[in-house]
Design a protein around this motif. Structure first.
Motif, PDB file in Angstrom:
ATOM      1  N   ASP A  56     -13.677   2.700  -2.638  1.00  0.00           N
ATOM      2  CA  ASP A  56     -13.269   2.661  -1.230  1.00  0.00           C
ATOM      3  C   ASP A  56     -12.670   1.303  -0.869  1.00  0.00           C
ATOM      4  O   ASP A  56     -11.658   1.230  -0.172  1.00  0.00           O
ATOM      5  CB  ASP A  56     -14.453   2.959  -0.311  1.00  0.00           C
ATOM      6  CG  ASP A  56     -14.844   4.427  -0.307  1.00  0.00           C
ATOM      7  OD1 ASP A  56     -14.038   5.262  -0.764  1.00  0.00           O
ATOM      8  OD2 ASP A  56     -15.962   4.733   0.149  1.00  0.00           O
ATOM      9  N   LEU A  57     -13.291   0.219  -1.331  1.00  0.00           N
ATOM     10  CA  LEU A  57     -12.759  -1.116  -1.054  1.00  0.00           C
ATOM     11  C   LEU A  57     -11.387  -1.316  -1.677  1.00  0.00           C
ATOM     12  O   LEU A  57     -10.481  -1.879  -1.053  1.00  0.00           O
ATOM     13  CB  LEU A  57     -13.718  -2.188  -1.562  1.00  0.00           C
ATOM     14  CG  LEU A  57     -15.008  -2.376  -0.760  1.00  0.00           C
ATOM     15  CD1 LEU A  57     -15.965  -3.313  -1.492  1.00  0.00           C
ATOM     16  CD2 LEU A  57     -14.695  -2.903   0.628  1.00  0.00           C
ATOM     17  N   LEU A  58     -11.226  -0.846  -2.914  1.00  0.00           N
ATOM     18  CA  LEU A  58      -9.921  -0.973  -3.572  1.00  0.00           C
ATOM     19  C   LEU A  58      -8.842  -0.191  -2.827  1.00  0.00           C
ATOM     20  O   LEU A  58      -7.722  -0.682  -2.644  1.00  0.00           O
ATOM     21  CB  LEU A  58     -10.001  -0.488  -5.022  1.00  0.00           C
ATOM     22  CG  LEU A  58     -10.652  -1.433  -6.009  1.00  0.00           C
ATOM     23  CD1 LEU A  58     -10.885  -0.728  -7.345  1.00  0.00           C
ATOM     24  CD2 LEU A  58      -9.791  -2.663  -6.210  1.00  0.00           C
ATOM     25  N   LEU A  59      -9.175   1.015  -2.395  1.00  0.00           N
ATOM     26  CA  LEU A  59      -8.207   1.821  -1.660  1.00  0.00           C
ATOM     27  C   LEU A  59      -7.850   1.165  -0.332  1.00  0.00           C
ATOM     28  O   LEU A  59      -6.688   1.170   0.070  1.00  0.00           O
ATOM     29  CB  LEU A  59      -8.743   3.242  -1.442  1.00  0.00           C
ATOM     30  CG  LEU A  59      -8.865   4.086  -2.700  1.00  0.00           C
ATOM     31  CD1 LEU A  59      -9.550   5.409  -2.384  1.00  0.00           C
ATOM     32  CD2 LEU A  59      -7.511   4.327  -3.346  1.00  0.00           C
ATOM     33  N   ASP A  60      -8.854   0.596   0.332  1.00  0.00           N
ATOM     34  CA  ASP A  60      -8.596  -0.105   1.583  1.00  0.00           C
ATOM     35  C   ASP A  60      -7.662  -1.292   1.340  1.00  0.00           C
ATOM     36  O   ASP A  60      -6.710  -1.513   2.095  1.00  0.00           O
ATOM     37  CB  ASP A  60      -9.915  -0.578   2.199  1.00  0.00           C
ATOM     38  CG  ASP A  60      -9.701  -1.227   3.555  1.00  0.00           C
ATOM     39  OD1 ASP A  60      -9.036  -0.623   4.412  1.00  0.00           O
ATOM     40  OD2 ASP A  60     -10.201  -2.355   3.742  1.00  0.00           O
ATOM     41  N   ASN A  61      -7.917  -2.048   0.291  1.00  0.00           N
ATOM     42  CA  ASN A  61      -7.054  -3.189  -0.033  1.00  0.00           C
ATOM     43  C   ASN A  61      -5.649  -2.726  -0.395  1.00  0.00           C
ATOM     44  O   ASN A  61      -4.667  -3.388  -0.050  1.00  0.00           O
ATOM     45  CB  ASN A  61      -7.657  -4.017  -1.163  1.00  0.00           C
ATOM     46  CG  ASN A  61      -8.835  -4.842  -0.698  1.00  0.00           C
ATOM     47  OD1 ASN A  61      -8.992  -5.104   0.482  1.00  0.00           O
ATOM     48  ND2 ASN A  61      -9.674  -5.244  -1.627  1.00  0.00           N
ATOM     49  N   GLU A  62      -5.551  -1.584  -1.079  1.00  0.00           N
ATOM     50  CA  GLU A  62      -4.227  -1.063  -1.433  1.00  0.00           C
ATOM     51  C   GLU A  62      -3.432  -0.717  -0.177  1.00  0.00           C
ATOM     52  O   GLU A  62      -2.247  -1.038  -0.070  1.00  0.00           O
ATOM     53  CB  GLU A  62      -4.363   0.171  -2.321  1.00  0.00           C
ATOM     54  CG  GLU A  62      -3.018   0.774  -2.683  1.00  0.00           C
ATOM     55  CD  GLU A  62      -3.121   2.098  -3.404  1.00  0.00           C
ATOM     56  OE1 GLU A  62      -2.068   2.619  -3.799  1.00  0.00           O
ATOM     57  OE2 GLU A  62      -4.235   2.620  -3.554  1.00  0.00           O
ATOM     58  N   VAL A  63      -4.089  -0.087   0.785  1.00  0.00           N
ATOM     59  CA  VAL A  63      -3.418   0.274   2.041  1.00  0.00           C
ATOM     60  C   VAL A  63      -2.947  -0.984   2.760  1.00  0.00           C
ATOM     61  O   VAL A  63      -1.821  -1.060   3.251  1.00  0.00           O
ATOM     62  CB  VAL A  63      -4.363   1.109   2.938  1.00  0.00           C
ATOM     63  CG1 VAL A  63      -3.810   1.244   4.345  1.00  0.00           C
ATOM     64  CG2 VAL A  63      -4.592   2.475   2.320  1.00  0.00           C
ATOM     65  N   ARG A  64      -3.807  -2.003   2.817  1.00  0.00           N
ATOM     66  CA  ARG A  64      -3.435  -3.256   3.489  1.00  0.00           C
ATOM     67  C   ARG A  64      -2.271  -3.936   2.776  1.00  0.00           C
ATOM     68  O   ARG A  64      -1.354  -4.449   3.414  1.00  0.00           O
ATOM     69  CB  ARG A  64      -4.629  -4.203   3.554  1.00  0.00           C
ATOM     70  CG  ARG A  64      -5.717  -3.745   4.485  1.00  0.00           C
ATOM     71  CD  ARG A  64      -6.927  -4.661   4.353  1.00  0.00           C
ATOM     72  NE  ARG A  64      -8.065  -4.152   5.042  1.00  0.00           N
ATOM     73  CZ  ARG A  64      -8.531  -4.634   6.180  1.00  0.00           C
ATOM     74  NH1 ARG A  64      -7.944  -5.658   6.751  1.00  0.00           N
ATOM     75  NH2 ARG A  64      -9.593  -4.113   6.750  1.00  0.00           N
ATOM     76  N   LEU A  65      -2.305  -3.930   1.460  1.00  0.00           N
ATOM     77  CA  LEU A  65      -1.227  -4.555   0.691  1.00  0.00           C
ATOM     78  C   LEU A  65       0.090  -3.805   0.899  1.00  0.00           C
ATOM     79  O   LEU A  65       1.138  -4.413   1.121  1.00  0.00           O
ATOM     80  CB  LEU A  65      -1.602  -4.597  -0.798  1.00  0.00           C
ATOM     81  CG  LEU A  65      -0.605  -5.240  -1.738  1.00  0.00           C
ATOM     82  CD1 LEU A  65      -0.360  -6.695  -1.350  1.00  0.00           C
ATOM     83  CD2 LEU A  65      -1.106  -5.158  -3.173  1.00  0.00           C
ATOM     84  N   ARG A  66       0.025  -2.494   0.836  1.00  0.00           N
ATOM     85  CA  ARG A  66       1.233  -1.689   1.040  1.00  0.00           C
ATOM     86  C   ARG A  66       1.812  -1.935   2.433  1.00  0.00           C
ATOM     87  O   ARG A  66       3.033  -2.078   2.597  1.00  0.00           O
ATOM     88  CB  ARG A  66       0.916  -0.206   0.837  1.00  0.00           C
ATOM     89  CG  ARG A  66       2.168   0.661   0.903  1.00  0.00           C
ATOM     90  CD  ARG A  66       1.876   2.126   0.701  1.00  0.00           C
ATOM     91  NE  ARG A  66       1.164   2.331  -0.541  1.00  0.00           N
ATOM     92  CZ  ARG A  66       0.217   3.259  -0.695  1.00  0.00           C
ATOM     93  NH1 ARG A  66      -0.113   4.052   0.282  1.00  0.00           N
ATOM     94  NH2 ARG A  66      -0.389   3.404  -1.855  1.00  0.00           N
TER      95      ARG A  66
END
Length: 103
Positions: A56-66
């Motif tokens: 979940d944390l990785l996906l959240d970071n991916e969304v923020r990065l994108r």
């Protein structure tokens, strides 16, 4: 299963035995191996929850990065290099944080 492993008698309902037998056949292993695998899996619940939290944390970071990259490209299209740089630095922060939190 090794010959030295503990042996004990176990009473289970016939319906449950049938389910274990069918699962063992599907997984191409003995009933003992099927039972042991399922027991070990049940004791690893905390590990699975930890992995789910990390995903979940990785996906959240991916969304923020994108989002940061998309906004930076938009800023570049508008000629605002300073804003694009700022957004990419924020994006890089989330990328580094994800890498450090999840080796």
């Amino acid at each position: 299963m090794a010959r030295e492993d503990l042996h004990f008698r176990l009473r289970i309902p016939e319906e449950l035995k049938s389910k274990v037998d069918e699962a063992a056949a599907r997984n191409d292993r003995s009933m003992t191996a099927e039972i042991v695998d399922r027991l070990e899996f049940s004791f690893n619940e905390g590990d699975r929850q930890n992995y789910a939290r990390r995903i979940d944390l990785l996906l959240d970071n991916e969304v923020r990065l994108r989002d940061a990259v998309t906004r930076a490209v938009s800023a570049l299209d508008q000629g605002d290099v300073g804003k694009a740089r700022e957004l990419l630095l924020v994006g890089a922060y989330f990328d580094r944080r994800a890498a450090n939190e999840h080796p």
